[in-house]
Design an enzyme around this catalytic site. Structure first.
Site, PDB file in Angstrom:
ATOM      1  N   LYS A 178       0.908  -1.298   0.109  1.00  5.89           N
ATOM      2  CA  LYS A 178       0.095  -0.110   0.140  1.00  5.89           C
ATOM      3  C   LYS A 178       0.909   1.177  -0.012  1.00  5.89           C
ATOM      4  CE  LYS A 178      -1.692   2.468   3.164  1.00  5.89           C
ATOM      5  NZ  LYS A 178      -1.421   3.979   2.326  1.00  5.89           N
ATOM      6  N   GLY A 230       7.238   4.563   8.249  1.00  5.64           N
ATOM      7  CA  GLY A 230       6.334   5.540   8.398  1.00  5.64           C
ATOM      8  C   GLY A 230       6.497   6.151   9.969  1.00  5.64           C
ATOM      9  N   SER A 231       5.497   6.827  10.341  1.00  2.00           N
ATOM     10  CA  SER A 231       5.612   7.521  11.596  1.00  2.00           C
ATOM     11  C   SER A 231       5.724   6.711  12.785  1.00  2.00           C
ATOM     12  CB  SER A 231       4.445   8.532  11.683  1.00  2.00           C
ATOM     13  OG  SER A 231       3.333   8.006  11.759  1.00  2.00           O
ATOM     14  N   THR A 232       6.126   7.061  13.999  1.00  3.04           N
ATOM     15  CA  THR A 232       6.277   6.251  15.156  1.00  3.04           C
ATOM     16  C   THR A 232       4.767   6.095  15.691  1.00  3.04           C
ATOM     17  OG1 THR A 232       8.358   6.898  15.809  1.00  3.04           O
ATOM     18  CG2 THR A 232       7.310   6.367  17.465  1.00  3.04           C
ATOM     19  N   ALA A 234       1.979   5.942  14.023  1.00  2.00           N
ATOM     20  CA  ALA A 234       1.241   4.863  13.300  1.00  2.00           C
ATOM     21  C   ALA A 234       2.083   3.569  13.556  1.00  2.00           C
ATOM     22  CB  ALA A 234       1.293   5.183  11.627  1.00  2.00           C
ATOM     23  N   GLY A 235       3.227   3.550  13.787  1.00  2.00           N
ATOM     24  CA  GLY A 235       4.115   2.362  13.930  1.00  2.00           C
ATOM     25  C   GLY A 235       3.580   1.602  15.531  1.00  2.00           C
ATOM     26  N   GLU A 252      10.142   0.558  10.752  1.00  2.00           N
ATOM     27  CA  GLU A 252      10.922   1.632  10.408  1.00  2.00           C
ATOM     28  C   GLU A 252      10.296   2.862  10.728  1.00  2.00           C
ATOM     29  OE1 GLU A 252      14.182   1.186   9.922  1.00  2.00           O
ATOM     30  OE2 GLU A 252      14.218  -0.820   9.207  1.00  2.00           O
ATOM     31  N   CYS A 286      14.040   9.874   7.550  1.00  2.00           N
ATOM     32  CA  CYS A 286      13.830   9.708   8.942  1.00  2.00           C
ATOM     33  C   CYS A 286      15.328   9.470   9.695  1.00  2.00           C
ATOM     34  CB  CYS A 286      13.324   8.139   8.969  1.00  2.00           C
ATOM     35  SG  CYS A 286      14.005   6.947   7.845  1.00  2.00           S
ATOM     36  N   GLU A 385      10.658  14.999  16.130  1.00  2.00           N
ATOM     37  CA  GLU A 385      10.963  14.831  14.656  1.00  2.00           C
ATOM     38  C   GLU A 385      10.129  15.982  13.899  1.00  2.00           C
ATOM     39  OE1 GLU A 385       9.763  11.663  12.281  1.00  2.00           O
ATOM     40  OE2 GLU A 385      11.839  11.221  11.798  1.00  2.00           O
TER      41      GLU A 385
HETATM   42  P1  NAD Z   1       2.535   7.845   8.405  1.00  2.00           P
HETATM   43  O1  NAD Z   1       2.782   7.096   9.294  1.00  2.00           O
HETATM   44  O2  NAD Z   1       1.281   8.976   8.538  1.00  2.00           O
HETATM   45  O3  NAD Z   1       2.278   7.353   7.045  1.00  2.00           O
HETATM   46  C1  NAD Z   1       2.953   6.366   6.429  1.00  2.00           C
HETATM   47  C2  NAD Z   1       2.055   5.142   5.734  1.00  2.00           C
HETATM   48  O4  NAD Z   1       1.431   4.308   6.701  1.00  2.00           O
HETATM   49  C3  NAD Z   1       1.194   5.604   4.728  1.00  2.00           C
HETATM   50  O5  NAD Z   1       1.325   4.842   3.657  1.00  2.00           O
HETATM   51  C4  NAD Z   1      -0.224   5.822   5.430  1.00  2.00           C
HETATM   52  O6  NAD Z   1      -1.404   5.730   4.761  1.00  2.00           O
HETATM   53  C5  NAD Z   1      -0.017   4.662   6.394  1.00  2.00           C
HETATM   54  N1  NAD Z   1      -0.717   4.537   7.672  1.00  2.00           N
HETATM   55  C6  NAD Z   1      -0.792   5.538   8.578  1.00  2.00           C
HETATM   56  N2  NAD Z   1      -1.437   5.068   9.618  1.00  2.00           N
HETATM   57  C7  NAD Z   1      -1.491   3.811   9.716  1.00  2.00           C
HETATM   58  C8  NAD Z   1      -2.147   2.808  10.233  1.00  2.00           C
HETATM   59  N3  NAD Z   1      -2.859   3.140  11.648  1.00  2.00           N
HETATM   60  N4  NAD Z   1      -2.006   1.512   9.939  1.00  2.00           N
HETATM   61  C9  NAD Z   1      -1.619   1.162   8.790  1.00  2.00           C
HETATM   62  N5  NAD Z   1      -1.317   2.031   7.885  1.00  2.00           N
HETATM   63  C10 NAD Z   1      -1.114   3.464   8.309  1.00  2.00           C
HETATM   64  O7  NAD Z   1       3.935   8.657   7.981  1.00  2.00           O
HETATM   65  P2  NAD Z   1       4.063   9.767   7.000  1.00  2.00           P
HETATM   66  O8  NAD Z   1       3.693  11.134   7.230  1.00  2.00           O
HETATM   67  O9  NAD Z   1       3.567   9.515   5.753  1.00  2.00           O
HETATM   68  O10 NAD Z   1       5.770   9.654   6.672  1.00  2.00           O
HETATM   69  C11 NAD Z   1       6.563  10.129   7.597  1.00  2.00           C
HETATM   70  C12 NAD Z   1       7.110   9.559   8.883  1.00  2.00           C
HETATM   71  O11 NAD Z   1       7.600   8.613   8.295  1.00  2.00           O
HETATM   72  C13 NAD Z   1       8.258  10.195   9.501  1.00  2.00           C
HETATM   73  O12 NAD Z   1       7.873  10.330  10.951  1.00  2.00           O
HETATM   74  C14 NAD Z   1       9.358   9.338   9.452  1.00  2.00           C
HETATM   75  O13 NAD Z   1      10.445   9.516  10.201  1.00  2.00           O
HETATM   76  C15 NAD Z   1       8.929   8.304   8.697  1.00  2.00           C
HETATM   77  N6  NAD Z   1       9.761   7.490   7.989  1.00  2.00           N
HETATM   78  C16 NAD Z   1      10.745   6.318   8.627  1.00  2.00           C
HETATM   79  C17 NAD Z   1      11.669   5.889   7.876  1.00  2.00           C
HETATM   80  C18 NAD Z   1      12.440   4.740   8.333  1.00  2.00           C
HETATM   81  O14 NAD Z   1      12.917   3.891   7.685  1.00  2.00           O
HETATM   82  N7  NAD Z   1      12.839   4.659   9.685  1.00  2.00           N
HETATM   83  C19 NAD Z   1      11.610   6.159   6.442  1.00  2.00           C
HETATM   84  C20 NAD Z   1      10.738   6.960   6.004  1.00  2.00           C
HETATM   85  C21 NAD Z   1       9.831   7.782   6.749  1.00  2.00           C
END
Ligand code: NAD
Length: 483
Positions: A178, A230-232, A234-235, A252, A286, A385
């Site tokens: 996705k 993605g974000s912490t 959501a993680g 990640e 990130c 961040e």
């Molecule tokens: P985000 O977490 O909002 O979204 C990332 C992805 O997850 C998107 O596809 C989104 O649709 C999906 N998503 C969001 N909430 C979800 C949930 N509850 N369940 C399932 N999927 C969900 O983050 P963003 O704003 O798109 O990206 C920026 C963030 O990603 C920053 O905090 C950055 O540090 C982090 N990031 C980390 C790495 C790494 O490798 N550590 C790499 C790139 C980005």
């Protein structure tokens, strides 16, 4: 305007179950540049059952030899390569990544990863016969973990997709991916490459959509493993779901890494590497080192050097090859970054440059590279961040103090040490609590694991370690009468 009306599911283009669409907006012009359908739960169900069927087929993808999968993934790599320039252009146009970076990361890296992991599978023994301690023999096998649900962000969409896809597919897993809503157009190019390469049905499925669709995929009963970047915030939610389901997950997440400048560093002659470690991709990576930890004895000079660097960066159209800093991905992201700049000022920070929208650009989500001095590590902008081109320079007294500041963070993903003595750099790097640290430069390498500790996530991507994360061990105790 780039328009798509279908999804890549089960090896073919499939009509969406719903009618909702999403527009992709250029962060440079603020106008729509693309439109795609949004997946519904019905589309996700179809994608997961296609991946499930492809995985469960006794003569299907996981049963193929690594060589045969490697050939198919080699064709996929070739087709991606044909599309690399367009992939780079689409990513730049969607998220503001400077084009030269997009060519290297987004166009260049995915084929490299596919070929690397295919070869790793071919070279590495998938099974081993171990003589038992009590007689008999055990056959120890590494088997693919199953159907993978992969969820990726917008900041480096293709490279991050292939950090997951390359090891997962090489290992024999099938995948439903996705992409983020902001960057779906490059994901369609990836799907077109998969079609042209003739990947077998169901091995890869691409379902664009937002958070709800992502959450549905994470807990889908047909998924065996989740890989998320993605974000912490959501993680954490995803980890909770996976914990309840006892579903393996790789995360990640965010970072707030430190660049530790030692008192013998010649920072002025390392500006290109320093830029790469601190402000790359408009501050939207990130692992960027957004806290600069500088010796008090040279503080003023280091603040001036970094301020001069920020002032020298060309801010503008990400498709212009001279551009160093493009726009932020969205208006929402710019507001978030501007909010942090206000907080830095309110907490007593001295802004030495930047902090504004560039005067000569009347459209686009631009923010000038911004440097803060005279804050300590307790400031909000040193702890949270920001995900924009904003650095905070924090003074330290001695090396122990510098290491303590670097380690005083909720996160632990990247980091660097700057010094004219590589052995001193290595000694300090060993003390930094983080998944990765660079000395006088920071660059991920396919051969070495990348990932975080603490709130930066769990598990590793890249290196053979990533392949293991898509494999499970199985032991067969061989018939003792046979040996
Ligand atoms: P985000 O977490 O909002 O979204 C990332 C992805 O997850 C998107 O596809 C989104 O649709 C999906 N998503 C969001 N909430 C979800 C949930 N509850 N369940 C399932 N999927 C969900 O983050 P963003 O704003 O798109 O990206 C920026 C963030 O990603 C920053 O905090 C950055 O540090 C982090 N990031 C980390 C790495 C790494 O490798 N550590 C790499 C790139 C980005």
């Amino acid at each position: 305007m780039i328009t798509y009306n279908e999804f890549y599911i089960d090896g073919d283009w499939a009509a969406p179950a719903g009618t909702e669409r999403l527009d992709v907006v250029s962060p440079t012009t603020e106008s729509a540049i693309g439109s795609v359908p949004v997946s519904t739960t019905t589309d996700i169900d179809r994608a997961v059952s296609a991946a499930r069927a492809a995985f469960d087929d006794p003569s299907g993808w996981p049963a193929w030899s690594p060589e045969r999968r490697g050939e198919a993934l080699g064709r996929f790599a070739d087709e991606l390569e044909k599309r690399s320039p367009e992939t780079a252009r689409r990513v730049s146009s969607q998220n503001g990544m400077p084009i030269t970076l997009a060519e290297a990361f987004e166009g260049g890296f995915p084929p490299v990863l596919l070929r690397y992991y295919s070869q790793l599978m071919i070279d590495g023994p998938a099974e081993e016969r171990r003589p038992g301690m009590m007689g008999g023999t055990s056959l120890v096998r590494k088997e693919p973990v199953g159907v993978v649900g992969a969820i990726v962000p917008w900041n480096v969409p293709q490279a991050i997709s292939f950090l997951k896809l390359a090891p997962a597919l090489a290992a024999g897993c099938t995948v439903v991916i996705k992409p983020a809503e902001e960057t779906v157009l490059d994901a369609y190019l990836m799907a077109e490459a998969a079609v042209a390469a003739g990947l077998p049905r169901g091995v890869l499925n691409v379902v664009p959509g937002g958070r709800a669709v992502g959450a549905y995929l994470v807990e889908h009963p047909g998924v065996d493993k989740v890989s998320f970047t993605g974000s912490t915030a959501a993680g954490r939610k995803i980890a909770e779901t996976c914990g309840r389901l006892l579903r393996p997950v790789t995360l990640e997440l965010g970072g707030k890494s430190a660049a530790v400048v030692l008192d013998d560093a010649d920072l002025a002659s390392s500006m290109e590497s320093f830029f790469g470690a601190t402000l790359l991709n408009n501050g939207q990576i990130c692992w960027l080192n957004t806290r600069v930890v500088a010796p008090r004895s040279r503080y003023g000079e280091i603040v001036d050097t970094i301020t001069d660097l920020a002032k020298s960066l060309k801010v503008g159209d990400p498709l212009d090859r001279e551009t160093a800093i493009g726009p932020l991905v969205s208006g929402r992201q710019r507001e978030r970054v501007e909010g942090y700049i206000s907080k830095g000022l309110a907490e007593g920070g001295r802004m030495t440059t930047g902090g504004r929208r560039p005067g000569d650009l009347d459209q686009g989500f631009f923010v000038e590279p911004t440097i803060f001095a005279d804050l300590d590590n307790s400031a909000t902008i040193a702890r949270e961040e920001i995900f924009g081109p904003v650095l905070t320079i924090i003074p330290y007294d001695d090396v122990d103090d510098a290491v303590a500041i670097a380690n005083d963070s909720e996160y632990g993903l990247g980091g660097t040490v700057w010094t004219s003595d590589p052995s001193r750099g290595e000694a300090v790097a060993r003390r930094i609590r983080s998944g990765t640290v660079g000395i006088n430069a920071y660059s991920n390498d396919p051969h070495a694991p990348f990932g975080g500790i603490k709130s930066s996530g769990m598990g590793r991507e890249l290196g053979p370690e990533a392949l293991s994360s898509f494999q499970v061990y199985k032991t067969i105790y061989l018939d003792p009468r046979a040996s």
